[in-house]
Scaffold this motif. Structure first.
Motif, PDB file in Angstrom:
ATOM      1  N   MET A 174       0.778  -1.495  -0.079  1.00 11.86           N
ATOM      2  CA  MET A 174      -0.002   0.129  -0.023  1.00 11.86           C
ATOM      3  C   MET A 174       0.821   1.244  -0.031  1.00 11.86           C
ATOM      4  N   LEU A 175       2.193   1.301   0.582  1.00 10.69           N
ATOM      5  CA  LEU A 175       2.833   2.271   0.613  1.00 10.69           C
ATOM      6  C   LEU A 175       3.931   2.407  -0.286  1.00 10.69           C
ATOM      7  N   GLY A 176       3.946   1.720  -1.303  1.00 10.60           N
ATOM      8  CA  GLY A 176       4.613   1.632  -2.579  1.00 10.60           C
ATOM      9  C   GLY A 176       6.135   0.748  -2.352  1.00 10.60           C
ATOM     10  N   LEU A 177       5.947  -0.026  -1.462  1.00  8.46           N
ATOM     11  CA  LEU A 177       7.225  -0.796  -1.147  1.00  8.46           C
ATOM     12  C   LEU A 177       6.972  -2.181  -1.749  1.00  8.46           C
ATOM     13  N   PRO A 178       7.932  -2.860  -2.218  1.00 11.04           N
ATOM     14  CA  PRO A 178       7.896  -4.176  -2.786  1.00 11.04           C
ATOM     15  C   PRO A 178       7.187  -5.517  -2.028  1.00 11.04           C
ATOM     16  N   GLY A 179       6.887  -5.125  -0.494  1.00 17.94           N
ATOM     17  CA  GLY A 179       6.306  -6.150   0.266  1.00 17.94           C
ATOM     18  C   GLY A 179       7.490  -7.502   0.107  1.00 17.94           C
ATOM     19  N   LYS A 180       6.613  -8.654  -0.006  1.00 13.56           N
ATOM     20  CA  LYS A 180       7.068  -9.928   0.128  1.00 13.56           C
ATOM     21  C   LYS A 180       7.231 -10.518  -1.380  1.00 13.56           C
ATOM     22  N   MET A 181       7.228  -9.858  -2.049  1.00 14.07           N
ATOM     23  CA  MET A 181       7.542 -10.109  -3.565  1.00 14.07           C
ATOM     24  C   MET A 181       7.241 -11.630  -4.097  1.00 14.07           C
ATOM     25  N   GLY A 182       6.021 -12.038  -3.426  1.00 12.90           N
ATOM     26  CA  GLY A 182       5.584 -13.460  -3.903  1.00 12.90           C
ATOM     27  C   GLY A 182       6.110 -14.340  -2.866  1.00 12.90           C
ATOM     28  N   GLN A 183       6.874 -13.985  -1.852  1.00 12.03           N
ATOM     29  CA  GLN A 183       7.409 -14.990  -1.101  1.00 12.03           C
ATOM     30  C   GLN A 183       6.345 -15.136   0.128  1.00 12.03           C
ATOM     31  N   SER A 184       6.422 -16.219   0.809  1.00 12.16           N
ATOM     32  CA  SER A 184       5.610 -16.393   2.013  1.00 12.16           C
ATOM     33  C   SER A 184       6.161 -17.338   3.259  1.00 12.16           C
ATOM     34  N   GLY A 185       5.845 -16.652   4.330  1.00 15.48           N
ATOM     35  CA  GLY A 185       6.288 -17.615   5.794  1.00 15.48           C
ATOM     36  C   GLY A 185       5.977 -18.908   5.540  1.00 15.48           C
ATOM     37  N   ALA A 186       4.759 -19.027   4.953  1.00 16.21           N
ATOM     38  CA  ALA A 186       4.218 -20.443   5.110  1.00 16.21           C
ATOM     39  C   ALA A 186       5.170 -21.334   4.348  1.00 16.21           C
ATOM     40  N   ALA A 187       5.878 -20.734   3.644  1.00 12.79           N
ATOM     41  CA  ALA A 187       7.083 -22.053   2.889  1.00 12.79           C
ATOM     42  C   ALA A 187       8.094 -22.339   3.587  1.00 12.79           C
ATOM     43  N   GLU A 198      19.691 -20.843   3.332  1.00 13.15           N
ATOM     44  CA  GLU A 198      19.948 -19.559   2.899  1.00 13.15           C
ATOM     45  C   GLU A 198      18.626 -18.835   2.114  1.00 13.15           C
ATOM     46  N   ALA A 199      17.848 -19.506   1.647  1.00  4.43           N
ATOM     47  CA  ALA A 199      16.551 -19.000   1.059  1.00  4.43           C
ATOM     48  C   ALA A 199      15.830 -18.269   2.312  1.00  4.43           C
ATOM     49  N   ILE A 200      15.623 -18.985   3.380  1.00  2.00           N
ATOM     50  CA  ILE A 200      15.063 -18.624   4.536  1.00  2.00           C
ATOM     51  C   ILE A 200      15.589 -17.388   5.084  1.00  2.00           C
ATOM     52  N   ARG A 201      16.860 -17.155   5.134  1.00  2.00           N
ATOM     53  CA  ARG A 201      17.669 -16.066   5.622  1.00  2.00           C
ATOM     54  C   ARG A 201      17.410 -14.758   4.612  1.00  2.00           C
ATOM     55  N   ASN A 202      17.498 -14.966   3.301  1.00  2.00           N
ATOM     56  CA  ASN A 202      17.251 -13.870   2.435  1.00  2.00           C
ATOM     57  C   ASN A 202      15.861 -13.399   2.555  1.00  2.00           C
ATOM     58  N   TYR A 203      14.891 -14.370   2.602  1.00  2.00           N
ATOM     59  CA  TYR A 203      13.283 -13.812   2.717  1.00  2.00           C
ATOM     60  C   TYR A 203      13.256 -13.060   4.143  1.00  2.00           C
ATOM     61  N   CYS A 204      13.957 -13.431   5.221  1.00  2.00           N
ATOM     62  CA  CYS A 204      13.674 -12.769   6.237  1.00  2.00           C
ATOM     63  C   CYS A 204      14.485 -11.351   6.043  1.00  2.00           C
ATOM     64  N   GLU A 205      15.509 -11.137   5.459  1.00  2.00           N
ATOM     65  CA  GLU A 205      16.209  -9.921   5.287  1.00  2.00           C
ATOM     66  C   GLU A 205      15.146  -8.951   4.486  1.00  2.00           C
ATOM     67  N   THR A 206      14.490  -9.279   3.506  1.00  2.00           N
ATOM     68  CA  THR A 206      13.641  -8.380   2.760  1.00  2.00           C
ATOM     69  C   THR A 206      12.690  -7.848   3.811  1.00  2.00           C
ATOM     70  N   ASP A 207      11.989  -9.185   4.440  1.00  2.00           N
ATOM     71  CA  ASP A 207      11.040  -8.571   5.436  1.00  2.00           C
ATOM     72  C   ASP A 207      11.425  -7.345   6.332  1.00  2.00           C
ATOM     73  N   VAL A 208      12.745  -7.654   6.931  1.00  2.00           N
ATOM     74  CA  VAL A 208      13.041  -6.753   7.853  1.00  2.00           C
ATOM     75  C   VAL A 208      13.383  -5.347   7.105  1.00  2.00           C
ATOM     76  N   VAL A 209      13.779  -5.335   5.974  1.00  2.00           N
ATOM     77  CA  VAL A 209      13.816  -3.987   5.178  1.00  2.00           C
ATOM     78  C   VAL A 209      12.466  -3.487   4.937  1.00  2.00           C
ATOM     79  N   ASN A 210      11.272  -4.302   4.550  1.00  2.00           N
ATOM     80  CA  ASN A 210      10.268  -3.720   4.596  1.00  2.00           C
ATOM     81  C   ASN A 210       9.820  -3.054   5.917  1.00  2.00           C
ATOM     82  N   THR A 211      10.139  -3.695   6.846  1.00  2.00           N
ATOM     83  CA  THR A 211       9.673  -3.043   8.226  1.00  2.00           C
ATOM     84  C   THR A 211      10.346  -1.872   8.767  1.00  2.00           C
ATOM     85  N   TYR A 212      11.568  -1.715   8.367  1.00  2.00           N
ATOM     86  CA  TYR A 212      12.519  -0.450   8.664  1.00  2.00           C
ATOM     87  C   TYR A 212      11.926   0.601   7.747  1.00  2.00           C
ATOM     88  N   LEU A 213      11.730   0.434   6.499  1.00  2.00           N
ATOM     89  CA  LEU A 213      10.995   1.538   5.493  1.00  2.00           C
ATOM     90  C   LEU A 213       9.820   2.044   6.090  1.00  2.00           C
TER      91      LEU A 213
END
Length: 262
Positions: A174-187, A198-213
């Protein structure tokens, strides 16, 4: 931003070892134990999301903003066990005494970290201090819900009303950020069973960038950042993502740029 800011997010999987003990499933492989735990939870709650104490932490990602640095990374290494991840997180709190920022941290991340730290015997004196060791912590601690040493953005923005809570992905987009970009914690559980840490860590990093922004936007809204400072902080994030050289962070920056150029 005189006080360091530490934005955090965790990824978890069902605690297979605890599941074996609690359900008496010695001899079953991990995948079968996870399935049994989910079925048991489905029967008692109508869904298969584990109770907080039965989540095992497999990744903790953070954004750290100090007076002169901005960095995003996942604690430890892909080989780090849960105890090491917890130890590093609480040592960071001890070292920086930061403002902690999360999305649903009060409802999920912190209770999980509490239970798992209890399991592993992790000392976290500063985190738990409510005035016993440093008197000013009585009015500035991580435990009290309505103090801002820990800012749970979901909690605060919803005015502490569960019915008003929003999903991180929804608000980010909604705020114009990428969000999870098709990823999901359910996976995450399936990725963990497949050894894709590594895929889990990468996903977590994009989530925390969303939160920071989102946090930066919150700081602008409540007058802690001027319009110029807000733009400068956003530019810092872009520079950090570009300088990382990490494909998932570069992809995030590109998606962010595209969403704001339409």
């Amino acid at each position: 931003m005189n006080r360091p800011t530490l934005v955090f997010d965790i990824e978890t999987v069902p605690d297979v070892e605890a599941g074996r003990r609690l359900l008496g499933l010695d001899g079953l492989d991990d995948a079968s134990v996870v399935e049994a735990m989910k079925l048991q939870r489905l029967g008692e709650a109508g869904h298969d999301f584990m109770r907080h104490h039965l989540h095992r932490v497999v990744a903790i990602s953070v954004v750290l903003r100090t007076a002169d640095t901005l960095k995003v990374w996942s604690l430890g290494t892909p080989e780090s066990d849960e105890a090491e991840l917890l130890q590093r997180f609480f040592e960071g709190v001890e070292q920086f005494k930061p403002t902690l920022v999360s999305w649903n941290g009060s409802g999920f991340d912190l209770p999980v970290l509490h239970y798992r730290a209890l399991l592993h015997g992790i000392e976290a004196r500063t985190y738990w201090d409510t005035g016993q060791f440093e008197r000013e912590r009585k009015w500035d601690n991580y435990i009290s819900r309505y103090q801002f040493a820990h800012i749970d953005l979901m909690d605060v923005l919803s005015a502490y009303q569960p019915r008003a809570a929003a999903r991180l992905d929804d608000l980010a987009v909604m705020l114009g950020l990428p969000g999870k970009m098709g990823q999901s914690g359910a996976a995450v559980s399936e990725q963990w069973l497949n050894g894709e840490i590594e895929a889990i860590r990468n996903y977590c990093e994009t989530d925390v960038v969303n939160t920071y922004l989102i946090y930066l936007r919150f700081e602008r809204m409540r007058g802690q950042l001027t319009a110029a400072q807000y733009e400068t902080e956003q530019a810092r994030v872009r520079d950090m993502l570009r300088a990382s050289g990490k494909p998932h962070l570069l992809a995030y920056e590109e998606a962010w740029h595209e969403s704001n150029s339409h």
